[in-house]
Enzyme design. Structure first.
Site, short mmCIF file in Angstrom:
data_model
loop_
_atom_site.label_atom_id
_atom_site.label_comp_id
_atom_site.label_asym_id
_atom_site.label_seq_id
_atom_site.Cartn_x
_atom_site.Cartn_y
_atom_site.Cartn_z
N ASP A 71 0.85 -1.19 0.00
CA ASP A 71 0.00 0.00 0.00
C ASP A 71 0.88 1.24 0.00
OD1 ASP A 71 -1.99 -1.85 0.27
OD2 ASP A 71 -2.63 -1.20 2.28
N HIS A 123 -6.13 2.18 -3.91
CA HIS A 123 -6.19 2.30 -2.46
C HIS A 123 -7.11 3.46 -2.08
CE1 HIS A 123 -5.11 1.27 1.52
NE2 HIS A 123 -4.21 2.21 1.74
N HIS A 127 -7.78 8.98 2.52
CA HIS A 127 -7.48 7.86 3.41
C HIS A 127 -8.41 7.92 4.62
CE1 HIS A 127 -5.09 4.78 5.47
NE2 HIS A 127 -4.59 4.52 4.27
N HIS A 217 3.78 -2.33 3.20
CA HIS A 217 3.59 -0.92 2.87
C HIS A 217 4.85 -0.36 2.21
CE1 HIS A 217 0.64 -1.73 6.03
NE2 HIS A 217 -0.08 -0.76 5.50
#
Length: 261
Positions: A71, A123, A127, A217
């Site tokens: 990610d 993604h 966020h 990540h």
């Protein structure tokens, strides 16, 4: 006759705090009830009905294959280090889930990911936890990311990893309507905690199973992942694993899913 009550201020305060805490906990449980079942520890394969929402986290298979997933939501240093580590250790298949604002601001890194042959998924845009949003807001977040990623990559993403892995039935349904498969993970490296190189390697190697999706990540906040990758990859290869993209993992195979009640 007059009756007098002697009240202990400290005890009253304690009871009030306990009542507030209990009410807060009850409220959280009520709000989170749809999302909580998503993170069930149930690992046995379940049969999904065609019209029911699902999120893929591993694929039952006897083959020793797995998908490393990364990610990225911010930063410009670590993505290059991650890509270097993968190339230097002979991994040419992996899946990167990119937040669309990051992709828009770092098209050169996105291009390198693409040129190296790695898969690109979404993604999301902001966020934020999708379960906190209204249906139209969820749709807007997915579509914003879709348009931006398509513009930057020239590709049409079909895999979605919601921010923070947060989703419920509504998210799954809306994602499906927009042509996306929601992808979570079975093995969590916990690299975002920067627990140390050895711990990241252990978190993956000691828990991985055939058909796994591994969470890693590549944002700048994860400072140890690129250092952990060489040993992680070496040990996984020594155990007979080979690396594929998420799409390659699930294509033509009945995926193991987490199904919502």
């Amino acid at each position: 006759m007059n009756t007098f009550w002697v009240i202990n201020g400290q005890k009253v305060k304690k009871y009030i705090l306990l009542i507030i805490a209990a009410l807060f906990t009850a409220g959280v449980i009520y709000v989170e009830r749809d999302a909580m079942s998503v993170f069930s520890s149930q690992l046995n394969p379940v049969q999904s009905k065609a019209d029911e929402p699902q999120a893929i986290y591993r694929v039952p298979t006897d083959e020793k294959k797995l998908a490393l997933t990364f990610d990225i939501s911010w930063g410009q240093e670590n993505p290059g280090l991650i890509l270097d580590a993968l190339a230097e250790n002979g991994v040419d298949k992996a899946t990167f889930f990119l937040s669309s604002p990051w992709a828009e601001h770092h098209p050169e890194i996105v291009q390198r990911i693409k040129e190296m042959g790695f898969e690109i998924g979404s993604h999301g845009h902001k966020h934020i936890n999708y379960t906190r949003l209204k249906n139209e807001e969820i749709r807007e977040q997915i579509l914003k990311a879709h348009r931006m990623l398509k513009s930057v990559t020239g590709l049409t993403p079909t895999l979605l990893r919601p921010p923070n892995g947060d989703f419920d039935k509504r998210v799954l349904r809306i994602a499906d309507e927009l042509g996306y498969t929601v992808v979570l993970w079975h093995t969590n490296s916990n690299d975002w905690m920067n627990p140390g190189v050895d711990r990241i390697v252990h978190n993956v190697v000691s828990n991985v199973q055939p058909g796994d999706i591994v969470l890693l990540h590549a944002s700048d906040s994860t400072k140890q992942t690129h250092q952990a990758l060489p040993e992680m990859i070496r040990r996984l290869k020594a155990e007979g694993y080979h690396f594929v993209t998420v799409t390659e993992l699930i294509t033509g195979t009945e995926s193991q899913i987490k199904e919502l009640d």
